[in-house]
Design a protein around this motif. Sequence first.
Motif, PDB file in Angstrom:
ATOM      1  N   CYS A  63      -8.847  -0.315  -0.178  1.00 21.65           N
ATOM      2  CA  CYS A  63      -7.876  -0.683   0.860  1.00 21.65           C
ATOM      3  C   CYS A  63      -8.235  -0.048   2.205  1.00 21.65           C
ATOM      4  O   CYS A  63      -8.059  -0.665   3.265  1.00 21.65           O
ATOM      5  CB  CYS A  63      -6.468  -0.259   0.440  1.00 21.65           C
ATOM      6  N   GLU A  64      -8.741   1.175   2.171  1.00 13.46           N
ATOM      7  CA  GLU A  64      -9.111   1.858   3.412  1.00 13.46           C
ATOM      8  C   GLU A  64     -10.209   1.108   4.162  1.00 13.46           C
ATOM      9  O   GLU A  64     -10.268   1.141   5.395  1.00 13.46           O
ATOM     10  CB  GLU A  64      -9.577   3.281   3.104  1.00 13.46           C
ATOM     11  N   TYR A  65     -11.092   0.436   3.427  1.00  9.76           N
ATOM     12  CA  TYR A  65     -12.220  -0.262   4.047  1.00  9.76           C
ATOM     13  C   TYR A  65     -12.071  -1.782   3.947  1.00  9.76           C
ATOM     14  O   TYR A  65     -13.030  -2.511   4.185  1.00  9.76           O
ATOM     15  CB  TYR A  65     -13.532   0.176   3.373  1.00  9.76           C
ATOM     16  N   ARG A  96       0.184   4.457  -2.368  1.00  8.01           N
ATOM     17  CA  ARG A  96       0.022   5.820  -1.861  1.00  8.01           C
ATOM     18  C   ARG A  96       1.071   6.760  -2.441  1.00  8.01           C
ATOM     19  O   ARG A  96       0.789   7.934  -2.726  1.00  8.01           O
ATOM     20  CB  ARG A  96       0.105   5.809  -0.334  1.00  8.01           C
ATOM     21  N   ARG A 125       0.818  -1.210   0.000  1.00  7.17           N
ATOM     22  CA  ARG A 125       0.000   0.000   0.000  1.00  7.17           C
ATOM     23  C   ARG A 125       0.856   1.267   0.000  1.00  7.17           C
ATOM     24  O   ARG A 125       0.445   2.307  -0.526  1.00  7.17           O
ATOM     25  CB  ARG A 125      -0.930  -0.009   1.213  1.00  7.17           C
ATOM     26  N   GLU A 166      -7.196   2.465  -3.639  1.00  2.00           N
ATOM     27  CA  GLU A 166      -6.872   3.002  -2.317  1.00  2.00           C
ATOM     28  C   GLU A 166      -8.122   3.085  -1.444  1.00  2.00           C
ATOM     29  O   GLU A 166      -8.078   2.776  -0.243  1.00  2.00           O
ATOM     30  CB  GLU A 166      -6.229   4.382  -2.466  1.00  2.00           C
ATOM     31  N   GLN A 185     -18.484   8.716   1.292  1.00  5.28           N
ATOM     32  CA  GLN A 185     -17.047   8.488   1.171  1.00  5.28           C
ATOM     33  C   GLN A 185     -16.674   7.732  -0.098  1.00  5.28           C
ATOM     34  O   GLN A 185     -15.500   7.498  -0.358  1.00  5.28           O
ATOM     35  CB  GLN A 185     -16.546   7.694   2.391  1.00  5.28           C
TER      36      GLN A 185
END
Length: 550
Positions: A389-391, A353, A349, A386, A407
Amino acid sequence: MSMTGDRPGTDGASQWVGAERWVRFGSIVIIIACLAAVGRLLPLGLAMDRVSGTIAGMGVWGPLVFALVYVLATILFVPGAVLTLAAGALFGLAWGTAAVSIGSTIGAAVAFVIARYMARAWVKRQLTRFPKFHAIDRAIAERGWEVVALLRLSPVIPFNMQNYAYGLTAIRLWPCVFASWLAMLPGTFAYVYIGYAGRASVASVVVAEGAGRSVGQWIMLVVGLIATIAATVYITKFARRANQRQSVEIDRNGCSPTADHGVVGRMPSPRAALGFALAAVIALIVTGCAYLNASLLKGIFGPPVVRMSEAYGENTNGPTFDHSAFDALLKVHVNGSGGVDYAGLMRDRGALRGYIERIGTAPFEQMGRDEKLALLINGYDAFTLELICEYWNGGDLRSIRDIPGPQRWDAVRWEVGDETWSLNQIEHEQIRPKFAEPRVHFALVCGAVGCPPLRREAYAGDRLEAQLQDQVDYVHAHDRWYRLDADQNVTHLTPLYSWYRGDFEQDAGSVLAYVARIKPSVKQLIGAGRSPRVRWLDYDWSLNNQENIP
């Protein structure tokens, strides 16, 4: 004294009738204006296309099912105006008129039978609210189906109540059904036409040149609507005068115990006028709320309709952008079918990013056309990865739709050069209106199985044309997005074609014409005069991980 002569209060009643007509007329104008305003704000045509696509998927059963619903609505006293308008919007003039005519006629016949043989006492009690019914009964005894036809054209008793009322008269079933069917046709056609015209005015359909409806088409549409309404009004007035003459004749013969009311004598109705006024006020409130909550409603009705154009010229001397970091991630974590190894991507990740941060420093404004588009496509796909990946939460995320709505696609957080946009803004405000390139719909990946597959390489400005075409060919070679049933003359397409119909039509003239560019088999069918029917495939919103896409 003449039964049709002056009565006390006639002048006041006449004045109120005039005022009532103006209230109704003004209210209808306000309601139509509100509908037009909301229609321009929201892609209602797209919503209609989706409903039409679902019904079209039923084939010949679509109008038949609709007719059955209309039968039930008629029996259950559900007002048929909305259903009739919907028929025009969904099926067009011919099939819409046929579906409503069949449904309303069968419903009227069933109600007639119920009143005559099954619920006579109940219907009699309901008709006590209509003192004119006794005069109608006498008139039918004298003239039979002629009176039924005239009353259908200019009803004294509400339409659905008439269906039951005739079961208590002396008229036989089949003459009543035939007269009802014949007399209801003008009104049916008028309402169906209004529904058809309403859909045409807000639909996302554009002509082949991509310039919208021509002036001539709009003139024909408006003139046809005015002519239909005018003909219906004329027929209604003719029927009303005929009913009044019938009333006078019955009065002279002493047949009607309620002769002074007349068969169709109409006293002004404050309730009706107030109802129209209230509907107009509600329409104004709803329109205001729609404009205040436009972004939320647009999400419900689907992607907005845009006019595609080329906003950027190719600048071969402009700066380029290095997508090698994203390219490396895709090669490692995406399989040949477009499935993503999110567990592995979580471990890398930091690299994802880092690439996203570099997009925020890109010299976007100085780039050439293809470099810009490649950056926007890669950025959209990287931002979506991304977001997932956050969730991800150790694999608990099952669908992109499980991410909270604010979101997901509308969060203004993704930096591209000097700008910050949401995913929806990148797609609907930066790509679609500024690049006349409908192939992007097969390159932007929303993170669902039903989306186009992620490529195992990043898009690059100097290879963009070949990459986009390869992506389009791949999508149309797999039955997740495309399938042709030549024997049934049906082509099954991804709903992307329905959602972005306007983009494909601006480019090729029609969805089928666009598909024919890609699939020679479809082109051959069209050339042979056998344009296949379109059916929409189911859209799978499951997450595009490698468990779901091995």
